[in-house]
Design an enzyme around this catalytic site. Structure first.
Site, PDB file in Angstrom:
ATOM      1  N   ASP A   1       0.823  -1.213   0.000  1.00  0.00           N
ATOM      2  CA  ASP A   1       0.000   0.000   0.000  1.00  0.00           C
ATOM      3  C   ASP A   1       0.861   1.269   0.000  1.00  0.00           C
ATOM      4  O   ASP A   1       1.980   1.268   0.500  1.00  0.00           O
ATOM      5  CB  ASP A   1      -0.919  -0.024   1.239  1.00  0.00           C
ATOM      6  CG  ASP A   1      -2.065   0.963   1.116  1.00  0.00           C
ATOM      7  OD1 ASP A   1      -2.438   1.309  -0.024  1.00  0.00           O
ATOM      8  OD2 ASP A   1      -2.582   1.395   2.167  1.00  0.00           O
ATOM      9  N   GLY A   2       0.287   2.322  -0.551  1.00  0.00           N
ATOM     10  CA  GLY A   2       0.933   3.636  -0.505  1.00  0.00           C
ATOM     11  C   GLY A   2       1.432   4.156  -1.844  1.00  0.00           C
ATOM     12  O   GLY A   2       2.069   5.216  -1.888  1.00  0.00           O
TER      13      GLY A   2
ATOM     14  N   GLY B   1      -0.287   5.464  -4.362  1.00  0.00           N
ATOM     15  CA  GLY B   1      -0.945   6.711  -4.742  1.00  0.00           C
ATOM     16  C   GLY B   1      -0.375   7.894  -3.972  1.00  0.00           C
ATOM     17  O   GLY B   1      -0.040   8.934  -4.558  1.00  0.00           O
TER      18      GLY B   1
ATOM     19  N   HIS C   1       1.979   3.583  -9.102  1.00  0.00           N
ATOM     20  CA  HIS C   1       1.811   2.148  -9.360  1.00  0.00           C
ATOM     21  C   HIS C   1       2.989   1.618 -10.177  1.00  0.00           C
ATOM     22  O   HIS C   1       3.444   0.487  -9.953  1.00  0.00           O
ATOM     23  CB  HIS C   1       0.487   1.886 -10.075  1.00  0.00           C
ATOM     24  CG  HIS C   1      -0.720   2.252  -9.260  1.00  0.00           C
ATOM     25  ND1 HIS C   1      -0.859   1.864  -7.946  1.00  0.00           N
ATOM     26  CD2 HIS C   1      -1.825   2.984  -9.551  1.00  0.00           C
ATOM     27  CE1 HIS C   1      -2.013   2.333  -7.467  1.00  0.00           C
ATOM     28  NE2 HIS C   1      -2.604   3.025  -8.428  1.00  0.00           N
TER      29      HIS C   1
ATOM     30  N   ARG D   1     -12.444   1.993  -8.006  1.00  0.00           N
ATOM     31  CA  ARG D   1     -11.619   3.198  -8.256  1.00  0.00           C
ATOM     32  C   ARG D   1     -11.953   3.789  -9.630  1.00  0.00           C
ATOM     33  O   ARG D   1     -12.575   3.112 -10.453  1.00  0.00           O
ATOM     34  CB  ARG D   1     -10.133   2.814  -8.197  1.00  0.00           C
ATOM     35  CG  ARG D   1      -9.724   2.437  -6.783  1.00  0.00           C
ATOM     36  CD  ARG D   1      -8.231   2.408  -6.641  1.00  0.00           C
ATOM     37  NE  ARG D   1      -7.886   2.098  -5.252  1.00  0.00           N
ATOM     38  CZ  ARG D   1      -6.673   2.193  -4.755  1.00  0.00           C
ATOM     39  NH1 ARG D   1      -5.669   2.578  -5.521  1.00  0.00           N
ATOM     40  NH2 ARG D   1      -6.444   1.898  -3.489  1.00  0.00           N
TER      41      ARG D   1
ATOM     42  N   LEU E   1      10.566 -20.400  -4.852  1.00  0.00           N
ATOM     43  CA  LEU E   1       9.562 -19.530  -4.233  1.00  0.00           C
ATOM     44  C   LEU E   1       8.197 -19.656  -4.911  1.00  0.00           C
ATOM     45  O   LEU E   1       8.100 -19.602  -6.135  1.00  0.00           O
ATOM     46  CB  LEU E   1      10.042 -18.074  -4.327  1.00  0.00           C
ATOM     47  CG  LEU E   1       9.058 -16.990  -3.893  1.00  0.00           C
ATOM     48  CD1 LEU E   1       8.853 -17.012  -2.390  1.00  0.00           C
ATOM     49  CD2 LEU E   1       9.553 -15.610  -4.325  1.00  0.00           C
TER      50      LEU E   1
ATOM     51  N   ILE F   1      -6.409  -4.538   7.843  1.00  0.00           N
ATOM     52  CA  ILE F   1      -6.220  -5.753   7.041  1.00  0.00           C
ATOM     53  C   ILE F   1      -6.878  -5.621   5.662  1.00  0.00           C
ATOM     54  O   ILE F   1      -6.523  -6.332   4.723  1.00  0.00           O
ATOM     55  CB  ILE F   1      -6.751  -7.009   7.786  1.00  0.00           C
ATOM     56  CG1 ILE F   1      -6.192  -7.081   9.225  1.00  0.00           C
ATOM     57  CG2 ILE F   1      -6.435  -8.300   7.052  1.00  0.00           C
ATOM     58  CD1 ILE F   1      -4.718  -7.375   9.363  1.00  0.00           C
TER      59      ILE F   1
END
Ligand code: IPE
Ligand code: IPE
Ligand code: MG
Length: 256
Positions: free
Chosen positions: A27-28, A30, A44, A78, A138, A202
């Site tokens: 997150d973050g 924007g 993004h 959005r 992974l 969350i």
């Protein structure tokens, strides 16, 4: 800067325990862009570069599972231009990442309502999942068009159908059965949940699965998150005592 092999080995040697599965709420993006006077889409794009770094270092650290929240069910709400930019970026990121995934033995997976993705995004995602399906390093899972309540609702419907058909009885419904009906079947629950961007919530992510995950919140916006920041979070995790409802003494003595 990306740590050297020697630095990685030193880091691993001093950890008391390592997470098998890390889940991240990226997150973050924007706010990172807005702070710089840039359009959100640029945030993004920068976030996609962070994803590249974090995936690579996770593979180098020998992490088994990394599950990234890339797009939530709620994110469909959005502005259309932002949604379109994110879907386009998904295709680009997968294309760019594919050689890296192959050379680092990474297996790509996805959870969420993939059918809602635009055709091109869905196709490139499925192609990359197929191409990396034999890799056994992974396990990188992208949560796309994902929300935990959607996933749990879907699971309940599937189980109810089985009961109706008479294949199972109500008494046979266990926590394990519910887990097996979630999108994350065959994946151990996350040990560590990281959220970047400063919010301490969350946001409908892996609600069932994070029941006993260690939570780690950092104010760093996702585009500024890097290898060192991930290692710091792992280091923090390594010093925590997971008690699962027991006492500290029971955990240290192993008697329970
Ligand atoms: C996370 O960054 C990326 C997605 C949700 C797709 P945001 O776009 O939510 O960034 P902020 O929270 O507005 O800064
Ligand atoms: C969570 O971030 C979803 C992803 C990171 C993909 P949001 O930015 O959508 O969450 P809220 O709206 O702040 O809770
Ligand atoms: Mg956000």
């Amino acid at each position: 800067m990306s740590p050297t092999k020697e630095q990685i080995d030193q880091f691993l040697a001093k950890q008391r325990k390592l997470p098998k599965h890390i889940a991240i709420i990226m997150d973050g993006n924007g706010r990172w862009a807005q702070q710089k006077g840039l359009p959100r889409e640029r945030g993004h794009e920068a976030g996609a570069e962070t994803l590249d770094k974090i995936v690579t270092i996770s593979a180098k650290l020998g992490l088994e599972y990394l599950t990234l929240y890339a797009f939530s069910t709620e994110n469909w709400g959005r502005p259309q231009t932002e949604v379109d930019a994110l879907m386009h970026l998904l295709v680009e990121t997968i294309k760019c990442q594919l050689p890296n995934m192959m050379s680092n033995n990474i297996r790509l997976l996805a959870i969420g309502d993939i059918d809602r993705l635009p055709k091109e995004s869905k196709e490139s995602l499925l192609a990359a999942i197929e191409e990396t399906s034999h890799n056994n390093g992974l396990n990188l899972t992208l949560a796309l068009s994902y929300s935990s309540r959607w996933e749990i609702t879907k699971a309940v419907k599937e189980i109810v159908k089985e009961v109706r058909k008479g294949n199972i009885s109500e008494e046979m419904i266990t926590e394990e059965m519910i887990s097996n009906h979630l999108c994350t079947t065959n994946t151990p629950d996350p040990d560590l949940l990281i959220r970047t961007g400063g919010e301490q919530r969350i946001s409908n992510y892996l609600l069932w699965q994070v029941a006993y995950a260690e939570l780690y919140f950092t104010p760093t916006y996702w585009p500024d998150f890097d290898e060192q920041a991930l290692m710091l979070a792992i280091d923090d995790y390594s010093n925590r005592e997971r008690r699962y409802g027991l006492t500290g003494e029971q955990i240290t003595t192993g008697i329970h």
